[in-house]
Enzyme design. Structure first.
Site, short mmCIF file in Angstrom:
data_model
loop_
_atom_site.label_atom_id
_atom_site.label_comp_id
_atom_site.label_asym_id
_atom_site.label_seq_id
_atom_site.Cartn_x
_atom_site.Cartn_y
_atom_site.Cartn_z
N ASP A 35 0.83 -1.21 0.00
CA ASP A 35 0.00 0.00 0.00
C ASP A 35 0.86 1.26 0.00
O ASP A 35 1.99 1.24 0.50
CB ASP A 35 -0.92 -0.03 1.23
CG ASP A 35 -2.11 0.90 1.09
OD1 ASP A 35 -2.36 1.41 -0.02
OD2 ASP A 35 -2.80 1.12 2.10
N GLY A 36 0.31 2.33 -0.54
CA GLY A 36 0.97 3.64 -0.48
C GLY A 36 1.53 4.14 -1.81
O GLY A 36 2.22 5.16 -1.84
N ARG A 48 -0.82 9.30 -9.79
CA ARG A 48 -0.84 8.09 -8.97
C ARG A 48 -0.22 6.88 -9.68
O ARG A 48 0.46 6.07 -9.06
CB ARG A 48 -2.27 7.75 -8.56
CG ARG A 48 -2.90 8.72 -7.59
CD ARG A 48 -4.35 8.35 -7.32
NE ARG A 48 -4.48 6.99 -6.83
CZ ARG A 48 -4.32 6.64 -5.54
NH1 ARG A 48 -4.04 7.55 -4.64
NH2 ARG A 48 -4.44 5.39 -5.18
N HIS A 52 2.34 3.33 -8.94
CA HIS A 52 2.11 1.91 -9.25
C HIS A 52 3.26 1.33 -10.07
O HIS A 52 3.70 0.20 -9.85
CB HIS A 52 0.80 1.73 -10.02
CG HIS A 52 -0.42 2.16 -9.25
ND1 HIS A 52 -0.61 1.83 -7.93
CD2 HIS A 52 -1.51 2.90 -9.61
CE1 HIS A 52 -1.76 2.35 -7.51
NE2 HIS A 52 -2.32 3.00 -8.50
N THR A 81 -11.17 -6.50 -4.55
CA THR A 81 -12.50 -6.43 -5.19
C THR A 81 -13.09 -5.03 -5.04
O THR A 81 -14.00 -4.67 -5.77
CB THR A 81 -13.46 -7.47 -4.57
OG1 THR A 81 -13.35 -7.41 -3.15
CG2 THR A 81 -13.15 -8.88 -5.03
N LEU A 146 9.76 -21.18 -5.09
CA LEU A 146 8.89 -20.17 -4.46
C LEU A 146 7.54 -20.05 -5.18
O LEU A 146 7.49 -19.92 -6.40
CB LEU A 146 9.60 -18.81 -4.51
CG LEU A 146 8.77 -17.61 -4.01
CD1 LEU A 146 8.67 -17.60 -2.49
CD2 LEU A 146 9.36 -16.29 -4.50
N SER A 211 -8.31 -4.36 5.12
CA SER A 211 -8.91 -4.05 3.81
C SER A 211 -9.38 -5.32 3.08
O SER A 211 -9.05 -5.52 1.91
CB SER A 211 -7.94 -3.23 2.95
OG SER A 211 -7.55 -2.06 3.62
C1 IPE Z 1 -5.57 -2.59 -0.11
O1 IPE Z 1 -5.22 -1.26 -0.25
C2 IPE Z 1 -5.55 -3.27 -1.44
C3 IPE Z 1 -4.25 -3.47 -2.06
C4 IPE Z 1 -3.11 -3.13 -1.55
C5 IPE Z 1 -4.27 -4.09 -3.35
P1 IPE Z 1 -6.31 -0.10 -0.41
O2 IPE Z 1 -5.53 1.15 -0.62
O3 IPE Z 1 -7.30 -0.45 -1.44
O4 IPE Z 1 -7.02 -0.11 1.02
P2 IPE Z 1 -7.86 1.00 1.76
O5 IPE Z 1 -8.90 1.50 0.81
O6 IPE Z 1 -6.92 2.09 2.15
O7 IPE Z 1 -8.41 0.29 2.95
C1 IPE Z 2 -1.57 0.29 -3.33
O1 IPE Z 2 -1.37 1.66 -3.37
C2 IPE Z 2 -1.88 -0.29 -4.69
C3 IPE Z 2 -3.28 -0.69 -4.87
C4 IPE Z 2 -4.21 -0.64 -3.97
C5 IPE Z 2 -3.63 -1.20 -6.17
P1 IPE Z 2 -2.57 2.69 -3.37
O2 IPE Z 2 -2.94 2.97 -4.78
O3 IPE Z 2 -3.67 2.23 -2.50
O4 IPE Z 2 -1.87 3.96 -2.76
P2 IPE Z 2 -2.45 4.95 -1.66
O5 IPE Z 2 -2.89 4.09 -0.52
O6 IPE Z 2 -3.58 5.67 -2.28
O7 IPE Z 2 -1.31 5.83 -1.31
MG MG Z 3 -4.09 2.43 -0.55
#
Ligand code: IPE
Ligand code: IPE
Ligand code: MG
Length: 255
Positions: A35-36, A48, A52, A81, A146, A211
């Site tokens: 995440d992030g 954004r 990715h 999802t 793995l 999540s």
């Molecule tokens: C969880 O992250 C899903 C993935 C990392 C693929 P999200 O960014 O979607 O989660 P929330 O919305 O902050 O809970």
């Molecule tokens: C995680 O990063 C990747 C996915 C959920 C696909 P985010 O896209 O959720 O990044 P933030 O949480 O908005 O920073």
């Molecule tokens: Mg996120």
């Protein structure tokens, strides 16, 4: 309470990278909520999707490290999802990532004896994404190293509903008696059926939540959270998480 928890977190996060890992106690299954990415990009004034793209490069490194350390299964939460709620251009970009990743990395993954798997609903993926992951699964099916398991279009509640429907169908068809339904039977109908439950869950970016990720399978996993954003996550952080994991006492309800 919050302060106490925060201190504990800081203490754990300060674990030196030098601290030696115990090769006898490597978590067999590590799951990561990556995440992030969006925040990483925003901090740099980038769109954004740049986050990715950068996050994809981190995957390569963590796969390599997992292999080196002897982790047996690495599950990476790539798309939930609920992520379909995002703007279409972002979803489209995310759905192109598996192809991009696999196009660049598949030969190397084959060479490194990695088995690619998917946990999630493949039917709802765009054709091009599904084709790319199916090819990777097929091309690595003869490997026995793995397991690189992407949770793609995955949601734990959806998974549980589907498992319950499957079990119910078996009961309806007379193949299974209600009194014979066990935790193992439910577990085997989940999309992770056959995989060991994660020993260690890592979530980046400072969010302390699941999540909708593996609600059943994480019942007794060890959790490690870090403020580090996924594109900044390194081999060093991964090892830190494992060092912390190795200091934990897993009791599974016993003493
Ligand atoms: C969880 O992250 C899903 C993935 C990392 C693929 P999200 O960014 O979607 O989660 P929330 O919305 O902050 O809970
Ligand atoms: C995680 O990063 C990747 C996915 C959920 C696909 P985010 O896209 O959720 O990044 P933030 O949480 O908005 O920073
Ligand atoms: Mg996120």
């Amino acid at each position: 309470m919050l302060k106490k928890w925060t201190n504990r977190k800081e203490e754990e996060n300060n674990t030196s990278e030098e601290a030696s890992l115990d090769p006898q106690n490597i978590p067999e299954h590590v799951a990561i909520i990556m995440d992030g990415n969006g925040r990483w990009a925003k901090k740099r004034g980038l769109p954004r999707v740049a986050g990715h793209r950068e996050g994809m490069n981190v995957i390569k490194k963590i796969v390599k490290t997992s292999n080196k350390l002897g982790v047996k299964t690495l599950t990476l939460y790539a798309f939930s999802t609920e992520n379909w709620k995002r703007p279409k251009p972002e979803v489209d970009f995310l759905m192109r990532l598996p192809e991009r990743f696999l196009k660049a990395e598949l030969p190397q993954l084959i060479e490194e004896n990695v088995q690619v798997r998917i946990t999630g609903s493949k039917e709802a993926l765009p054709g091009h994404t599904r084709d790319a992951v199916n090819k990777a699964i097929e091309d690595t099916s003869g490997n026995d190293g793995l397991i690189l398991n992407f949770a793609l279009n995955y949601g734990s509640r959806h998974e549980m509903v589907e498992a319950m429907k499957d079990v119910y169908k078996e009961i309806e068809r007379g193949r299974l008696a209600i009194e014979d339904v066990t935790e193992d039977i439910i577990g085997s109908h989940l999309m992770t059926g056959g995989l060991k439950d994660p020993d260690l869950l890592i979530r980046t970016s400072g969010e302390i939540r699941l999540s909708n990720f593996m609600l059943w399978q994480l019942a007794y996993s060890e959790f490690w959270f870090t403020e580090v954003l996924w594109p900044d996550f390194t081999e060093k952080h991964f090892k830190e998480a494992i060092v912390v994991y190795q200091k934990r006492t897993r009791r599974f309800g016993g003493v």
